[in-house]
Design an enzyme around this catalytic site. Structure first.
Site, PDB file in Angstrom:
ATOM      1  N   LYS A 181      44.775  32.704  45.224  1.00  0.00           N
ATOM      2  CA  LYS A 181      43.975  33.726  45.913  1.00  0.00           C
ATOM      3  C   LYS A 181      43.344  33.161  47.193  1.00  0.00           C
ATOM      4  O   LYS A 181      43.267  31.949  47.363  1.00  0.00           O
ATOM      5  CB  LYS A 181      42.925  34.289  44.954  1.00  0.00           C
ATOM      6  CG  LYS A 181      43.540  34.950  43.705  1.00  0.00           C
ATOM      7  CD  LYS A 181      44.323  36.227  44.006  1.00  0.00           C
ATOM      8  CE  LYS A 181      45.345  36.613  42.964  1.00  0.00           C
ATOM      9  NZ  LYS A 181      44.827  37.140  41.716  1.00  0.00           N
TER      10      LYS A 181
HETATM   11  C1  PLP Z   1      44.967  37.677  40.291  1.00  0.00           C
HETATM   12  C2  PLP Z   1      44.611  39.082  39.982  1.00  0.00           C
HETATM   13  C3  PLP Z   1      43.693  39.410  38.973  1.00  0.00           C
HETATM   14  C4  PLP Z   1      43.187  38.410  37.970  1.00  0.00           C
HETATM   15  O1  PLP Z   1      42.498  37.379  38.505  1.00  0.00           O
HETATM   16  P1  PLP Z   1      42.149  36.102  37.571  1.00  0.00           P
HETATM   17  O2  PLP Z   1      41.086  35.406  38.336  1.00  0.00           O
HETATM   18  O3  PLP Z   1      43.408  35.303  37.445  1.00  0.00           O
HETATM   19  O4  PLP Z   1      41.681  36.617  36.269  1.00  0.00           O
HETATM   20  C5  PLP Z   1      43.290  40.716  38.845  1.00  0.00           C
HETATM   21  N1  PLP Z   1      43.804  41.681  39.638  1.00  0.00           N
HETATM   22  C6  PLP Z   1      44.711  41.425  40.587  1.00  0.00           C
HETATM   23  C7  PLP Z   1      45.220  42.539  41.440  1.00  0.00           C
HETATM   24  C8  PLP Z   1      45.167  40.112  40.777  1.00  0.00           C
HETATM   25  O5  PLP Z   1      46.102  39.861  41.707  1.00  0.00           O
END
Ligand code: PLP
Length: 383
Positions: A181
C-alpha cells in the site's frame, strides 16, 4: 532483470526507526504508536486516528462501533478485495454487492439505491486504485436512507475529493499499511473519525476489551488494575511497526509525487494507442495512484487480457489484476447465491484490466521499459 509489480520504498529512515524502537525497551504498542497516531491525525486533518494491525481489523471494529448485527446488510462494490466484504460476514450480516462504474472502477452511484432494503445499515465505498468515489452523492443517499458511510481507503492515501482529504469526509475511514500500500508498516491500518464515542469503543476493542481508564476510576487499586468490559480483539499495532510508519509518513508527499509522475508518463505515452484505454480520473478529485490500471480495448486486439499479462511476464514485466469480482469467488457465489447477473460494469471491467507497476522506487529506465513493452504488444496484437 525482471521489473517487479511492487517494491516498498524502504530506506535507512525506516531501518533506523526500527532499530531505535527495538533498543528502546518497549516494542509493542506504546509511545511510538501514540506518536504515529498523532502525526497521522495531523497529516489527514481529522479529529481521531485509531491504529490497528490491519485495515481488515479497522473495517471490523468500525462495523462493531456502529453495532452491526446478524441479518443486517452492508453495501460494498462488487470489485474489491475480499477484506471489504469479509468483515461483514463476521457479524452474520450480508455483504450486498453493487456494480461498479466501468470507467473508474468505483461503486456506480446510479446502482446503489435499488440495493437498499430495510435491513441496510451501512455502505462501504472503496476508492479503487486511489481515486475517490463520488462522495457527495454517496453521502446524499446515506442521509436519505440513514446509513453509515465507512470508507475503505486502503488505496487512498493521500487522495483528495473536492478540496477535502480522504479521511475527513465520512463517518469513518479505514486505511491500510499492508506491504504493497502507498504507506506501509509491513502490516497495519488506521481508522479516522470525528466521533469520540466510536473512537473510545474501538480503542477498547482493539486490545481485548480492556477499559482504558478503569485504573483511573479505581486509582486506590493502583496501576495493575484493569477491567474487561467487552469481548475484544488483539488488533493493536506495535511500536516497531509505528516506527516504520513514522518514517514513511515523513516522505509520503514525495512518494505520491513519484507515483503521480510515473502515472503521467504512462498516460502521456499510452493514451493515443487505440488498443488501450488509460485511467480516467474525474476532474474534481486527485488519486493517490496506488494502482495504474490500464484497460484493453479487446474489440481491437487479437489476444485477451490473460495472454497480454503472460506476454508482459515473458518480457520481464510483472503485472496484476485488481480485482476478481467478489461474486466470482466460490465463497460469495455459494454463500449469497451471487452470479454475474446484474454486474455488467464489473464484468466488462474485469475482462479488460491490467495493473502496471507503479511505485516510488521505480527507475526512469524501468518506466520506459514498461512503456516500450506495452506499446510493442498493443501494436503487435492489433487486429
Ligand atoms: C489491502 C486492502 C484491504 C485490506 O488491508 P489489510 O491492511 O491487508 O487488512 C482492504 N480493502 C482493500 C480494497 C484493499 O486493497
Amino acid at each position: 532483470m525482471e521489473i517487479p509489480f511492487h517494491k516498498p520504498y524502504i530506506t535507512s529512515d525506516e531501518v533506523d526507526g526500527v532499530v531505535n524502537a527495538l533498543q528502546s525497551g518497549w516494542i509493542t504498542m506504546g509511545s511510538t504508536t501514540l506518536e504515529f497516531e498523532d502525526r497521522f491525525r495531523e497529516y489527514i486533518g481529522c479529529k481521531n486516528a485509531i491504529s490497528m494491525n490491519s485495515c481488515t481489523a479497522c473495517l471490523h471494529l468500525a462495523l462493531k462501533a456502529i453495532n452491526l448485527t446478524e441479518g443486517d446488510e452492508v453495501l460494498v462494490p462488487a470489485v474489491t478485495f475480499t477484506a471489504t466484504a469479509e468483515v461483514i460476514t463476521y457479524f452474520k450480516a450480508k455483504p450486498v454487492l453493487a456494480d461498479i462504474d466501468k470507467h473508474t472502477g468505483n461503486i456506480d452511484i446510479s446502482k446503489i439505491e435499488r440495493k437498499i432494503t430495510a435491513k441496510t445499515k451501512a455502505i462501504i465505498p472503496v476508492h479503487y486504485g486511489g481515486q475517490p468515489c463520488d462522495m457527495d452523492e454517496i453521502a446524499g443517499i446515506a442521509k436519505a436512507h440513514r446509513l453509515c458511510v465507512i470508507e475503505d481507503a486502503a488505496h487512498a492515501i493521500p487522495a483528495w475529493y473536492r478540496q477535502k482529504k480522504i479521511g475527513t469526509i465520512s463517518d469513518m475511514t479505514c486505511f491500510s499499511f499492508y506491504a504493497t500500500k502507498p504507506l506501509t508498516t509491513g502490516e497495519g491500518g488506521m481508522v479516522t473519525t470525528e466521533n469520540d464515542e466510536w473512537t473510545a469503543r474501538m480503542k477498547i476493542l482493539r486490545l481485548h476489551g480492556i477499559s482504558q481508564d478503569a485504573w483511573k476510576r479505581y486509582s486506590k487499586e493502583g496501576t495493575w488494575f484493569y477491567e474487561v468490559i467487552e469481548a475484544g480483539h488483539k488488533y493493536n499495532l506495535t511500536d516497531i511497526q509505528a516506527a516504520i510508519g513514522l518514517a514513511q509518513l515523513r516522505k509520503i508527499e514525495w512518494m505520491w509525487q513519484r507515483r503521480k509522475l510515473i502515472a503521467g508518463r504512462y498516460t502521456d505515452a499510452l493514451q493515443s494507442i487505440d488498443t488501450l484505454m488509460t485511467p480516467f480520473v474525474k476532474p474534481d478529485r486527485e488519486s493517490a495512484w496506488h494502482l495504474y490500471v490500464l484497460k484493453l480495448n479487446l474489440e481491437t486486439l487479437t489476444i485477451g487480457r490473460n495472454q497480454f499479462i503472460e506476454e508482459l511476464k515473458r518480457r520481464g514485466i510483472v503485472t496484476s489484476v485488481h480485482f476478481i469480482p467478489l461474486y466470482r469467488h466460490p465463497y460469495y457465489r455459494d454463500a449469497f447465491s451471487y452470479s454475474t447477473n446484474g454486474f455488467d460494469g464489473s464484468e466488462w471491467f474485469y475482462e479488460r484490466v491490467i495493473s502496471l507497476p507503479i511505485y516510488p522506487g521505480m527507475t526512469d529506465a524501468q518506466v520506459h521499459t514498461v512503456i516500450d513493452t506495452v506499446t510493442e504488444l498493443a501494436t503487435r496484437y492489433k487486429k
